[in-house]
Design a protein around this motif. Sequence first.
Motif, mmCIF file in Angstrom:
data_model
loop_
_atom_site.group_PDB
_atom_site.id
_atom_site.type_symbol
_atom_site.label_atom_id
_atom_site.label_comp_id
_atom_site.label_asym_id
_atom_site.label_seq_id
_atom_site.Cartn_x
_atom_site.Cartn_y
_atom_site.Cartn_z
ATOM 1 N N ASP B 358 -2.015 -25.910 -6.533
ATOM 2 C CA ASP B 358 -1.249 -25.865 -5.287
ATOM 3 C C ASP B 358 -1.187 -24.479 -4.666
ATOM 4 O O ASP B 358 -0.444 -24.233 -3.736
ATOM 5 C CB ASP B 358 0.175 -26.363 -5.549
ATOM 6 C CG ASP B 358 0.870 -25.528 -6.614
ATOM 7 O OD1 ASP B 358 0.198 -24.641 -7.193
ATOM 8 O OD2 ASP B 358 2.060 -25.752 -6.870
ATOM 9 N N ASN B 367 -2.520 -29.118 -2.754
ATOM 10 C CA ASN B 367 -1.124 -29.057 -2.280
ATOM 11 C C ASN B 367 -0.127 -29.495 -3.337
ATOM 12 O O ASN B 367 1.011 -29.851 -3.006
ATOM 13 C CB ASN B 367 -0.919 -29.912 -1.034
ATOM 14 C CG ASN B 367 -1.797 -29.463 0.102
ATOM 15 O OD1 ASN B 367 -2.139 -28.276 0.175
ATOM 16 N ND2 ASN B 367 -2.189 -30.382 0.945
ATOM 17 N N ASP B 370 2.964 -32.255 -3.223
ATOM 18 C CA ASP B 370 3.017 -32.823 -1.874
ATOM 19 C C ASP B 370 1.830 -33.727 -1.585
ATOM 20 O O ASP B 370 1.873 -34.557 -0.680
ATOM 21 C CB ASP B 370 3.035 -31.704 -0.828
ATOM 22 C CG ASP B 370 4.285 -30.866 -0.979
ATOM 23 O OD1 ASP B 370 5.259 -31.404 -1.545
ATOM 24 O OD2 ASP B 370 4.273 -29.703 -0.569
ATOM 25 N N THR B 474 -2.476 -41.309 2.258
ATOM 26 C CA THR B 474 -1.956 -40.139 1.566
ATOM 27 C C THR B 474 -2.286 -40.255 0.089
ATOM 28 O O THR B 474 -2.357 -41.370 -0.431
ATOM 29 C CB THR B 474 -0.440 -40.006 1.762
ATOM 30 O OG1 THR B 474 0.032 -38.912 0.980
ATOM 31 C CG2 THR B 474 0.293 -41.237 1.311
ATOM 32 N N VAL B 476 -1.032 -38.585 -3.695
ATOM 33 C CA VAL B 476 -0.149 -37.674 -4.436
ATOM 34 C C VAL B 476 -0.447 -37.846 -5.921
ATOM 35 O O VAL B 476 -0.866 -38.918 -6.337
ATOM 36 C CB VAL B 476 1.340 -37.960 -4.161
ATOM 37 C CG1 VAL B 476 1.718 -37.549 -2.764
ATOM 38 C CG2 VAL B 476 1.659 -39.410 -4.411
#
Lengths: 305, 584
Positions: B358, B367, B370, B474, B476
Amino acid sequence: MTTTTTSPVLTATGVTMRFGGLTAVQAVDLDVHPGEIVGLIGPNGAGKTTFFNCLTGLYVPTEGSVAYRGTVLPPKPHLVTQAGIARTFQNIRLFANMTVLENVLVGRHTRTKEGLWSALLRGPGFKRAEAASKARAMELLEFTGLADKADHLSRNLPYGEQRKLEIARALASDPGLLLLDEPTAGMNPQETRATEELVFAIRDLGTAVLVIEHDMRFIFNLCDRVAVLVQGQKLVEGTSEVVQSDERVIAAYLGTPFEGAPGAEEAAEVEAAEAGATAGATGGTTTGATDEAQRGTTARTEDGQ
Amino acid sequence: MTTDKTQPTAVRKAEAGAPAPRTTLLRALTAAGGAAAVVSTFLAWTWTAEFPGDLTVYGYPGGLQLLTLVLAIATGVFALAALDLKGLRWLTPSGSTQALRMLALGTFAVTWFTVIAIAVDLDGLVNLEPGGWIAAVVTAVPVATTFLLPDDSRPLCRPKELPSWAEILIIAGVFAVGLYVVNYGIQTDADHPEPFLGYLIAVGFAAVALVKAGLISRISELTSNYRSVTLVAALITAIVFPFFQDKSSFTELGVNIAIFATVALGLNIVVGLAGLLDLGYVAFLGVGAYTAALVSGSTASTIDVRFPFWAAVITGGVVSLIFGVVIGAPTLRLRGDYLAIVTLGFGEIFRLAMLNLDGTSGPSVTNGPDGIPNIPPLEIFGFNFNDDHSVGGVTLDSNGNYYLLMLLVTVVVVLIFSRAGNSRIGRAWVAIREDETAATAMGINGFRVKLIAFALGATLAGVAGAVWAHFQSTVVPEQYVFAGPVPPNSTFLVAAVILGGMGTIGGPLLGATLLYLIPKKLEFLQDYQLLAFGIALILLMRFRPEGIVPNRRQQLEYHETGQLDVPGATGLKDSAVGVTKAEA
């Protein structure tokens, strides 16, 4: 046999296998010539199967080398099979949950090349190769007499047929040398005879055979040459007659008579008992007790050896 | 199939030779009980519409009553078939009693479940209208009568010859019914667990009843006779699925099921065919998803590129492939459980690495926690996947678009699985699984072949991951855990494969569907999902170790009796002699 003029299929030179401090096979030399059936015998624990495993690359020999038609083999089982040596196992090792035909098709693995891509794309080449493999496999099942059971699961075959299937599977790689590890273990006399004929038929196809067996009649009927392995060392090698009459072989299997042995007395006793038993039998009055006693003594003498 | 060719006439004669009057009476009673249960569903069971589904109306059944109705009708019809009513005999090719018991039990269970749920939900038996009481009583009748019936199980008798168009029609009908049943399950009200629980009970009992009646064997016989027709029917059924959904959330369920089923099928190559237990498979899905996200042109991506979709998918697959080879190469030389431990470790390493890349704990790539949001919607040839599109008057929303795309991936994976499995390489995989020593002695390079299976499995997961990343928009790190309450996780995937049936195509698809759908519909179960997995797997291992959809090989492996190809008696005798000799 006079096949020594041709170059040997298999040359094992000075093969030694040590497991820690235990030497299972010690400096064994063995040649197998084309068209020959060679037997390998020896008492239990003599190192026959270990020697086989060294030949087929399952074990890496501590010393010595194994050559197939003059080329030294790398100690990798699949490369050994690729080169042209196929084997069966002492305790049957079929792919139990595959069909009989699939087992033999697996045996064709080294003689076909179709990889993942051709399997996914299913081009004409793939179909041709697959059909050819199937045809060859069916031919082999025909040869071993299993063709009508091609679709059975191999685990459902009777014992004798499982042994045959192992041979068919090994033959599927078109080997120049076939190693059979106790092919008749656990078979009845008829099945043994059938196996004998099968081995002759394999020889007639041009495949040399090296066979481990405990059944002496089978070995001496079958083999052109017999090698005897005792405690990891090769004792004698020669034709059936030579081996059968060799005193060291007899000694290795049966033990040596021991001059002035403490067993002599008992042996005399046994003889006496036997004489008594025969007399009793002719008189028709043999009692269970004497019979029992006699059997007991015999057993004891055998233990004494 | 198991069609017995010699016996049917004899069996039929024995059947025709009048059954005992008691049996006939019991069967008639069962039929009557079924009819009474049908009538009871037209009554009101409760007085308030507070209970999910409308069970308050006299005159037509609603909600859970529908399930009772269907099962009661089936009970009645099967009872009539058992009474040898002309034209219904085809319903029970392998005996009626066991099927009747299951149907009667199913009717009883669904009805009592409903009645008890009404009493519990609404606090008290007063909430039951007389209809509820009647239903509870009359559904118990067939249970009693069917358990008094003598068992008339018989080997599957030969079906009447049908013209091929009729057989094809039957296949089409079966798929239509299947689609309806699945639709019904997916469209049940997710806010209340009762309808879906009732649905599960009904489907479970009905499925067992169909198996017992021999209808499932009959259908699989038909489908194997008309393979291409079946495949087309299955494909059409799957394609039309989104057009029947009136809520977007239902289609979303479909997309997720398609994705996880595909990933489970990829895992099945590794676990089911090659016998390599991979406990970190979800990491490969993650590798594909992260790769696709990084090259998607997302504003949050640390790489400033925008690949077209096809390139993103290929990149995802290739990067997964590389990881597969890197993980597999050192471990596949070993045997047994080492691989399981290493893959388990790899799964966790992947997640932790993604968390830490990250920019503070490591290089800035992902990231950290996030993740990479804002993955732009897919666009293929100007077809934007997030827009609604109208096809033949029916609007497909974004979920529908992704569903169809995912279906394409599923079809490709199914093709890869069946083609690879049924080839030289597939046989080598199975041989390695069966006996690695013997396989290498047959000239199979075990390491190479296993690596191919492992890498292929990783690649397929990577491809699925790439699509998933776009669908979710997305990625994660917390999605890719070993075990967790939300799929995908490695436990979920392995459980789907084992539950469904290892080494089959249908197995993982069905397993993933069940394992995804059930916790989604039964929200109260979500906290106990892992516990439920565990219990389900233990029960399965005890009662059906080959999985729900058995591989023919494993079916024979686990159930010694009733084998299709037991060698003839003479052969057995020979082998027995041989064995005794060996022991002597």
